[in-house]
Enzyme design. Structure first.
Site, PDB file in Angstrom:
ATOM      1  N   THR A  87      56.816  47.554  34.234  1.00 21.87           N
ATOM      2  CA  THR A  87      57.209  47.113  32.899  1.00 21.87           C
ATOM      3  C   THR A  87      58.168  48.082  32.230  1.00 21.87           C
ATOM      4  O   THR A  87      59.059  47.680  31.499  1.00 21.87           O
ATOM      5  CB  THR A  87      55.947  46.921  32.030  1.00 21.87           C
ATOM      6  OG1 THR A  87      55.214  45.844  32.575  1.00 21.87           O
ATOM      7  CG2 THR A  87      56.280  46.595  30.596  1.00 21.87           C
ATOM      8  N   THR A 162      52.177  50.099  35.528  1.00 22.72           N
ATOM      9  CA  THR A 162      50.904  50.715  35.156  1.00 22.72           C
ATOM     10  C   THR A 162      49.719  50.234  36.001  1.00 22.72           C
ATOM     11  O   THR A 162      48.728  50.946  36.118  1.00 22.72           O
ATOM     12  CB  THR A 162      50.581  50.468  33.666  1.00 22.72           C
ATOM     13  OG1 THR A 162      50.540  49.070  33.441  1.00 22.72           O
ATOM     14  CG2 THR A 162      51.600  51.124  32.769  1.00 22.72           C
ATOM     15  N   ASP A 163      49.810  49.025  36.572  1.00 22.77           N
ATOM     16  CA  ASP A 163      48.634  48.455  37.238  1.00 22.77           C
ATOM     17  C   ASP A 163      48.042  49.374  38.302  1.00 22.77           C
ATOM     18  O   ASP A 163      46.835  49.572  38.359  1.00 22.77           O
ATOM     19  CB  ASP A 163      48.971  47.102  37.885  1.00 22.77           C
ATOM     20  CG  ASP A 163      49.169  46.004  36.859  1.00 22.77           C
ATOM     21  OD1 ASP A 163      49.364  46.339  35.669  1.00 22.77           O
ATOM     22  OD2 ASP A 163      49.141  44.821  37.240  1.00 22.77           O
ATOM     23  N   LYS A 241      43.195  53.217  35.088  1.00 27.84           N
ATOM     24  CA  LYS A 241      43.580  52.248  34.053  1.00 27.84           C
ATOM     25  C   LYS A 241      42.305  51.511  33.662  1.00 27.84           C
ATOM     26  O   LYS A 241      41.688  50.871  34.499  1.00 27.84           O
ATOM     27  CB  LYS A 241      44.640  51.288  34.606  1.00 27.84           C
ATOM     28  CG  LYS A 241      45.147  50.302  33.572  1.00 27.84           C
ATOM     29  CD  LYS A 241      46.362  49.510  34.054  1.00 27.84           C
ATOM     30  CE  LYS A 241      46.796  48.523  32.994  1.00 27.84           C
ATOM     31  NZ  LYS A 241      48.016  47.802  33.307  1.00 27.84           N
TER      32      LYS A 241
HETATM   33  N1  GLU Z   1      52.018  44.490  36.933  1.00 29.27           N
HETATM   34  C1  GLU Z   1      53.215  45.244  36.774  1.00 29.27           C
HETATM   35  C2  GLU Z   1      53.132  46.626  37.389  1.00 29.27           C
HETATM   36  O1  GLU Z   1      52.124  47.255  37.424  1.00 29.27           O
HETATM   37  C3  GLU Z   1      53.631  45.351  35.355  1.00 29.27           C
HETATM   38  C4  GLU Z   1      52.591  45.997  34.493  1.00 29.27           C
HETATM   39  C5  GLU Z   1      53.049  47.288  33.894  1.00 29.27           C
HETATM   40  O2  GLU Z   1      53.974  47.964  34.307  1.00 29.27           O
HETATM   41  O3  GLU Z   1      52.406  47.632  32.918  1.00 29.27           O
HETATM   42  O4  GLU Z   1      54.133  47.084  37.866  1.00 29.27           O
END
Ligand code: GLU
Length: 422
Positions: A87, A162-163, A241
């Site tokens: 993201t 973040t995932d 997370k």
């Molecule tokens: N699901 C995606 C990832 O982890 C986008 C979520 C994010 O970056 O917060 O790359």
């Protein structure tokens, strides 16, 4: 001229006037509906026949800013930003209405000029993926890119989805041997083109930590609270997370946060127990992808280990219940684990409670698993950390010995009752 997806439009309809960005019609939706994204961020659908007049207020322009060459300031440290996707590298694609990975690290510098007050920035995009798609090979690519830069910069920032950021943080903690400077991973829960994006503050704090923190560890730097007040620096092997969408989703588990990082450039150390910057020469260990992470649950299909054996797996991490229990009384996972051991598979075990530690000897059943089946109990290590560690351990001479060593702070020796759910 007909309005195109991405254009800002004013729609005069029988139900009122609406202004927003015209979105493409999803394939499954009937042609009779027009969708716009309102300023509030919400999408609304309007029956096309109810639209009396459409005015284009602004035609769609690609949002990327013109790049400016940064001036080198010899008084400041130099930080390499390696972008991997997620993201923090995404913006809304008005043709699909979704978010997609696009911005390179250079673009961050152009969008967040205050970074240049903190450090000289070297930027490169090493991959462009959503982190749920990351593989062990991607972890190796990240580790190699970081080690390549470490000899001529003062710290590294990796931007990441973040995932699975905490898996990558753990993997890099084990992949990079003899780390000498900080490797700080950051990301964003909201994309960079939303007013509420957490990307900018996370970037500023991550670059501050990479430039000024005296640690030589892989750490995650993300919002500490729901507000834009400060970020928290969390050891790469003791972090998870813990929320789908909150800005403060990342927490230290069975450990204290390493530091608080403020946007004014100050770092407040909250945990003195960390590896300091040093003169070692970092290198990259090898990695295997022949590891399965298996969650124990009531009435589980005991054939799962058989399945993985057929896939030629070499390591199993069991996320057991609480103190380290697996089904062993009514229906037993024991014979399958014994068969795996015979086939040379290394089986290790952590707790799915996440907080606390597993105990190999407290109950007879636990002794059956640890002593009887030779499963290695990993104290307070997180299952995700154990997964990343076992991927690396399998390439070492003695994987079990490697799993038992405290390589990157993955074991906390002290009980930390005060840090529970903080
Ligand atoms: N699901 C995606 C990832 O982890 C986008 C979520 C994010 O970056 O917060 O790359």
């Amino acid at each position: 001229m007909q309005a195109q997806p991405g254009d800002k439009v004013k729609l005069e309809t029988t139900e009122g006037i609406f202004e927003g960005t015209l979105l493409p019609r999803p394939e499954l939706l009937s042609n009779d509906i027009t969708i716009i994204k309102l300023k509030t961020g919400y999408n609304i659908g309007i029956e096309t026949k109810k639209i009396k007049k459409t005015t284009i207020l602004e035609t769609y322009k690609a949002p990327l800013a013109k790049k400016q060459a940064a001036k080198h300031n010899p008084e400041l440290p130099t930080i390499a930003i390696l972008s991997t996707g997620g993201t923090i590298s995404s913006r809304i694609d008005y043709r699909t209405g979704g978010v997609y990975a696009d911005y390179t690290a250079e673009d961050f510098v152009n969008m967040c000029p205050e970074l240049q007050q903190i450090a000289n920035i070297k930027a490169s995009k090493i991959m462009s993926i959503m982190s749920e798609d990351a593989t062990t090979t991607d972890w190796k690519t990240m580790a190699e890119a970081a080690v390549k830069e470490l000899s001529h910069v003062d710290g590294i920032v990796i931007t990441h989805g973040t995932d699975t950021m905490h898996y990558s943080a753990a993997a890099l903690s084990f992949l990079i041997k003899d780390l000498n400077k900080p490797v700080i991973i950051t990301g964003a829960q909201r994309s960079i083109d939303r007013g509420s994006s957490d990307a900018f503050m996370n970037m500023v704090c991550a670059v501050t930590a990479a430039a000024k923190w005296n640690g030589a560890e892989v750490a995650i730097c993300m919002h500490a609270t729901m507000n834009d007040d400060y970020c928290t620096l969390l050891r790469g092997t003791k972090v998870r997370k813990m929320h789908t969408s909150r800005r403060d989703a990342f927490h230290a588990i069975n450990d204290e946060p390493l530091a608080h990082v403020k946007t004014n450039g100050t770092i407040e150390i909250t945990n003195e127990n960390y590896r300091k910057r040093n003169d070692a020469k970092p290198s990259v260990r090898k990695i295997s992808n022949q590891v399965a992470l298996i969650q124990v649950h009531p009435d589980m299909d005991l054939g799962i280990i058989e399945y993985h054996l057929k896939q030629k797996i070499k390591g199993i991490v069991i996320a057991a219940t609480a103190l380290g229990h697996i089904p062993i009384t009514q229906k037993s996972l024991g014979p399958a684990i014994a068969k795996a051991a015979k086939a040379g598979v290394t089986t290790v075990l952590c707790s799915q409670t996440v907080y606390g530690r597993v105990h190999p000897y407290t109950y007879t059943n636990l002794r059956k698993v640890s002593m009887g089946l030779g499963v290695t109990y990993l104290a307070d290590m997180l299952p995700e950390t154990a997964y990343a560690k076992l991927c690396v351990a399998l390439t070492e001479k003695d994987p079990v010995e490697f799993m038992k060593q405290n390589i990157a702070g993955e074991y906390t020796m002290r009980e930390l009752d005060d840090s529970f759910l903080l």
